[in-house]
Scaffold this active site. Structure first.
Site, PDB file in Angstrom:
ATOM      1  N   THR A  84      62.044 -36.308  59.111  1.00  0.00           N
ATOM      2  CA  THR A  84      62.066 -37.503  58.251  1.00  0.00           C
ATOM      3  C   THR A  84      63.330 -37.427  57.396  1.00  0.00           C
ATOM      4  OG1 THR A  84      60.627 -36.278  56.710  1.00  0.00           O
ATOM      5  CG2 THR A  84      59.572 -37.904  58.128  1.00  0.00           C
ATOM      6  N   ARG A 158      59.381 -21.308  54.559  1.00  0.00           N
ATOM      7  CA  ARG A 158      60.738 -21.095  54.049  1.00  0.00           C
ATOM      8  C   ARG A 158      61.665 -20.727  55.194  1.00  0.00           C
ATOM      9  NH1 ARG A 158      59.164 -16.414  50.108  1.00  0.00           N
ATOM     10  NH2 ARG A 158      57.823 -16.176  51.920  1.00  0.00           N
ATOM     11  N   GLU A 159      62.885 -21.169  55.110  1.00  0.00           N
ATOM     12  CA  GLU A 159      63.864 -20.760  56.118  1.00  0.00           C
ATOM     13  C   GLU A 159      64.073 -19.260  56.001  1.00  0.00           C
ATOM     14  OE1 GLU A 159      67.607 -22.807  56.594  1.00  0.00           O
ATOM     15  OE2 GLU A 159      66.641 -24.644  55.914  1.00  0.00           O
ATOM     16  N   LYS A 210      52.315 -31.630  49.603  1.00  0.00           N
ATOM     17  CA  LYS A 210      53.597 -31.100  50.080  1.00  0.00           C
ATOM     18  C   LYS A 210      54.729 -31.445  49.103  1.00  0.00           C
ATOM     19  CE  LYS A 210      57.126 -29.900  52.527  1.00  0.00           C
ATOM     20  NZ  LYS A 210      57.446 -29.136  53.671  1.00  0.00           N
ATOM     21  N   ARG A 257      64.799 -17.290  38.752  1.00  0.00           N
ATOM     22  CA  ARG A 257      66.179 -16.783  38.777  1.00  0.00           C
ATOM     23  C   ARG A 257      67.121 -17.953  38.482  1.00  0.00           C
ATOM     24  NH1 ARG A 257      67.368 -11.919  40.653  1.00  0.00           N
ATOM     25  NH2 ARG A 257      69.446 -12.579  41.257  1.00  0.00           N
ATOM     26  N   SER A 258      67.691 -17.916  37.290  1.00  0.00           N
ATOM     27  CA  SER A 258      68.579 -19.022  36.924  1.00  0.00           C
ATOM     28  C   SER A 258      69.954 -18.805  37.537  1.00  0.00           C
ATOM     29  CB  SER A 258      68.675 -19.129  35.400  1.00  0.00           C
ATOM     30  OG  SER A 258      69.125 -17.904  34.861  1.00  0.00           O
ATOM     31  N   CYS A 266      65.141 -28.629  52.207  1.00  0.00           N
ATOM     32  CA  CYS A 266      63.842 -29.131  51.714  1.00  0.00           C
ATOM     33  C   CYS A 266      63.875 -29.645  50.282  1.00  0.00           C
ATOM     34  CB  CYS A 266      62.794 -28.033  51.828  1.00  0.00           C
ATOM     35  SG  CYS A 266      62.270 -27.774  53.505  1.00  0.00           S
ATOM     36  N   ARG A 332      73.308 -26.599  54.404  1.00  0.00           N
ATOM     37  CA  ARG A 332      72.934 -27.931  53.923  1.00  0.00           C
ATOM     38  C   ARG A 332      72.655 -27.897  52.416  1.00  0.00           C
ATOM     39  NH1 ARG A 332      68.373 -29.578  58.118  1.00  0.00           N
ATOM     40  NH2 ARG A 332      68.188 -27.306  58.188  1.00  0.00           N
TER      41      ARG A 332
HETATM   42  C1  UDX Z   1      61.670 -24.184  50.329  1.00  0.00           C
HETATM   43  C2  UDX Z   1      60.218 -23.867  49.957  1.00  0.00           C
HETATM   44  O1  UDX Z   1      60.168 -22.549  49.374  1.00  0.00           O
HETATM   45  C3  UDX Z   1      59.311 -23.963  51.172  1.00  0.00           C
HETATM   46  O2  UDX Z   1      57.965 -23.736  50.782  1.00  0.00           O
HETATM   47  C4  UDX Z   1      59.457 -25.365  51.758  1.00  0.00           C
HETATM   48  O3  UDX Z   1      58.633 -25.531  52.889  1.00  0.00           O
HETATM   49  C5  UDX Z   1      60.915 -25.650  52.107  1.00  0.00           C
HETATM   50  O4  UDX Z   1      61.716 -25.468  50.936  1.00  0.00           O
HETATM   51  P1  UDX Z   1      63.697 -22.918  51.490  1.00  0.00           P
HETATM   52  O5  UDX Z   1      64.471 -24.178  51.291  1.00  0.00           O
HETATM   53  O6  UDX Z   1      63.780 -22.222  52.796  1.00  0.00           O
HETATM   54  O7  UDX Z   1      62.136 -23.188  51.227  1.00  0.00           O
HETATM   55  O8  UDX Z   1      64.229 -21.880  50.391  1.00  0.00           O
HETATM   56  P2  UDX Z   1      63.727 -21.114  49.100  1.00  0.00           P
HETATM   57  O9  UDX Z   1      63.735 -19.669  49.396  1.00  0.00           O
HETATM   58  O10 UDX Z   1      62.479 -21.694  48.550  1.00  0.00           O
HETATM   59  O11 UDX Z   1      64.957 -21.410  48.106  1.00  0.00           O
HETATM   60  C6  UDX Z   1      65.365 -22.737  47.802  1.00  0.00           C
HETATM   61  C7  UDX Z   1      66.581 -22.742  46.895  1.00  0.00           C
HETATM   62  O12 UDX Z   1      66.216 -22.384  45.567  1.00  0.00           O
HETATM   63  C8  UDX Z   1      67.708 -21.792  47.297  1.00  0.00           C
HETATM   64  O13 UDX Z   1      68.944 -22.485  47.143  1.00  0.00           O
HETATM   65  C9  UDX Z   1      67.600 -20.664  46.295  1.00  0.00           C
HETATM   66  O14 UDX Z   1      68.837 -20.028  46.049  1.00  0.00           O
HETATM   67  C10 UDX Z   1      67.117 -21.401  45.072  1.00  0.00           C
HETATM   68  N1  UDX Z   1      66.389 -20.549  44.112  1.00  0.00           N
HETATM   69  C11 UDX Z   1      65.185 -19.994  44.469  1.00  0.00           C
HETATM   70  C12 UDX Z   1      66.904 -20.314  42.843  1.00  0.00           C
HETATM   71  O15 UDX Z   1      67.980 -20.817  42.495  1.00  0.00           O
HETATM   72  N2  UDX Z   1      66.187 -19.554  41.966  1.00  0.00           N
HETATM   73  C13 UDX Z   1      64.993 -18.995  42.277  1.00  0.00           C
HETATM   74  O16 UDX Z   1      64.396 -18.332  41.415  1.00  0.00           O
HETATM   75  C14 UDX Z   1      64.468 -19.230  43.570  1.00  0.00           C
END
Ligand code: UDX
EC number: 1.1.1.22
Length: 430
Positions: A84, A158-159, A210, A257-258, A266, A332
């Site tokens: 989508t 998660r990826e 979701k 984590r800032s 996603c 992306r």
């Molecule tokens: C996310 C969701 O976790 C997952 O449940 C959903 O189905 C798809 O989107 P993903 O995009 O694979 O998964 O990555 P994720 O590990 O969640 O991290 C997302 C982003 O947040 C990354 O850019 C990461 O660097 C950032 N992040 C994550 C932070 O900046 N601080 C954090 O504390 C955690």
């Protein structure tokens, strides 16, 4: 069970391999012949740890891919796992889901018994009941709840850990309107039901769960980023603050984590989609819009911080990390994109490195003027400044490599580099 899956993208392929591993017979339909061939050869069209092993084991045995919807004739359950994508206004484009529903509707009457169609794609509330259901009814001449079941079952993968997340989820969400559809979903996931909480709910609630899940996590990161920005103003260490507030169970220690913000396929897409959907309903989602704004500002803040130390016009600047997060080739919405754009706008000569070669190749297409190097040392060599954008573990080990720089400014967007003598080190929020 016999399970059909429409779509062999990221979610469809993971679902197909993992459901085969649960012991089901799986038929995966995709319009792309090369992907179908690849799957039948046991090769994964996407890179995810564990996926190749599963495909190796089940492709050609209990997992078959096909381009022909008629091959779904014996399924008990069929998932729609189609993309989508985002429209210009942030809303989702349901064209693929609608086309899949149309094609599936064309063969639905040939499927014996009471097949259940499950929407796996991320769609805004109402889509399953008001868009997918009517298309299936129109194309098949059948009736939802009488001749076939309809369900919505979102994924939270998660990826980089999609297989692991699928096998050990925090929860399962079953949105249904009738007991037979619910029974079908419970049979599909039977092997997980003893250990995993199941949310049995309606179709729109499942769709919203979701979005709420991803919007909450993205907003949580933006909130800790905002607090981190305030910490930085006071010279307070935002990571100490985050560790402390994370001890409160109501806050929780994860996703605190800032730094330079969230990217990927996603969070940006889903937050934009639910904001657009809310607006369409006449509600202005101020907080989620602010979460997006804070996220957009973090890379600018990183560049502003750089400006306070060095004028980078004509200077060599190293960017460490191109993927949106470690252990992926996905760029992306990576925060490296606005960082590189900002550096180029300042006239800097950008040199970059990412441990993942795929991430490098994709960025090369987008930024052909950037020089990409094979490791951190030559990237840092001769650079006036370095910006750390992805928290790859190997960046944590960097130390003497910084001595190769001609300047000494290191701006850390992910808290991975050790602050030490000899470096003008700036953490984005500490
Ligand atoms: C996310 C969701 O976790 C997952 O449940 C959903 O189905 C798809 O989107 P993903 O995009 O694979 O998964 O990555 P994720 O590990 O969640 O991290 C997302 C982003 O947040 C990354 O850019 C990461 O660097 C950032 N992040 C994550 C932070 O900046 N601080 C954090 O504390 C955690």
């Amino acid at each position: 069970m016999n399970v059909g899956i429409v779509g062999s993208g990221y979610v469809g392929t993971t679902l197909a391999a993992c459901l085969a591993d649960f012991g089901h017979d799986v038929i995966n339909v995709d319009v792309d012949e090369s992907v179908v061939r690849q799957l039948n050869d046991g090769d994964s069209p996407i890179s995810e740890p564990g996926l190749d092993d599963l495909l190796d084991r089940y492709a050609g045995a209990s997992l078959f891919a096909t381009t022909d919807y008629a091959d779904l004739a014996n399924v008990d359950v069929v998932f729609l796992a189609l993309p989508t994508p985002t429209n210009d206004d942030g809303s989702i484009d349901t064209a693929y889901v609608e086309a899949g529903a149309e094609a599936l509707g064309g063969v639905l009457a040939d499927i014996e018994g009471y097949p259940t169609v499950v929407v796996k794609s991320t769609v805004v509330p109402g889509t399953t009941a008001d868009v997918v259901g009517p298309i299936l009814e129109r194309e098949s001449g059948l009736q939802v709840g009488v001749d076939f079941g309809l369900a919505m079952n979102p994924e939270f993968l998660r990826e980089g850990s999609a297989v692991e997340d699928f096998q050990h989820p925090d929860k399962l969400v079953f949105g249904t309107t009738d007991d037979r559809a619910l029974d079908a979903l419970e049979s599909v996931y039977a092997s997980l039901l003893d250990d995993v909480p199941v949310v049995r709910t309606g179709l729109s609630e499942a769709e919203m769960i979701k979005y709420a899940n991803n919007a909450f996590l993205a907003a949580k990161i933006s909130l800790i980023n905002e607090l981190g920005n305030i910490c930085k103003e006071y010279g307070v260490d935002a990571y100490e603050v985050a560790d402390a507030i994370g001890l409160d169970d109501r806050i929780g220690e994860e996703f605190l984590r800032s730094g330079v913000g969230w990217g990927g396929s996603c969070f940006p897409k889903d937050v934009a989609a639910i904001v657009a959907a809310a607006r369409e309903q006449g509600y202005e989602p101020a907080l989620l819009q602010a979460a997006i704004d804070v996220n957009d500002r973090q890379p600018e803040r990183m560049l502003d911080l750089l400006d306070t130390h060095v004028d980078v016009a004509g200077e060599r600047v190293a960017v460490l990390g191109l993927a949106f997060k470690p252990h992926t080739d996905d760029v992306r919405n990576s925060r490296a994109i606005p960082i590189i754009e900002g550096l180029q706008a300042r006239g800097a000569e950008v040199v970059a490195y990412d441990p993942d070669r795929g991430a490098v190749e994709t960025m090369r297409e987008r930024f052909p003027d950037v020089e990409y190097l094979a490791s951190a040392s030559p990237t840092l060599s001769g650079a006036q400044a370095a910006l750390v954008v992805t928290d790859w573990p190997e960046f944590e080990a960097l130390d003497r490599e910084f001595d190769l720089m001609s300047g000494d400014v290191v701006i850390d967007g992910r808290r991975v580099v050790e602050r030490r003598d000899g470096l003008t080190y700036e953490g984005l929020t500490w």
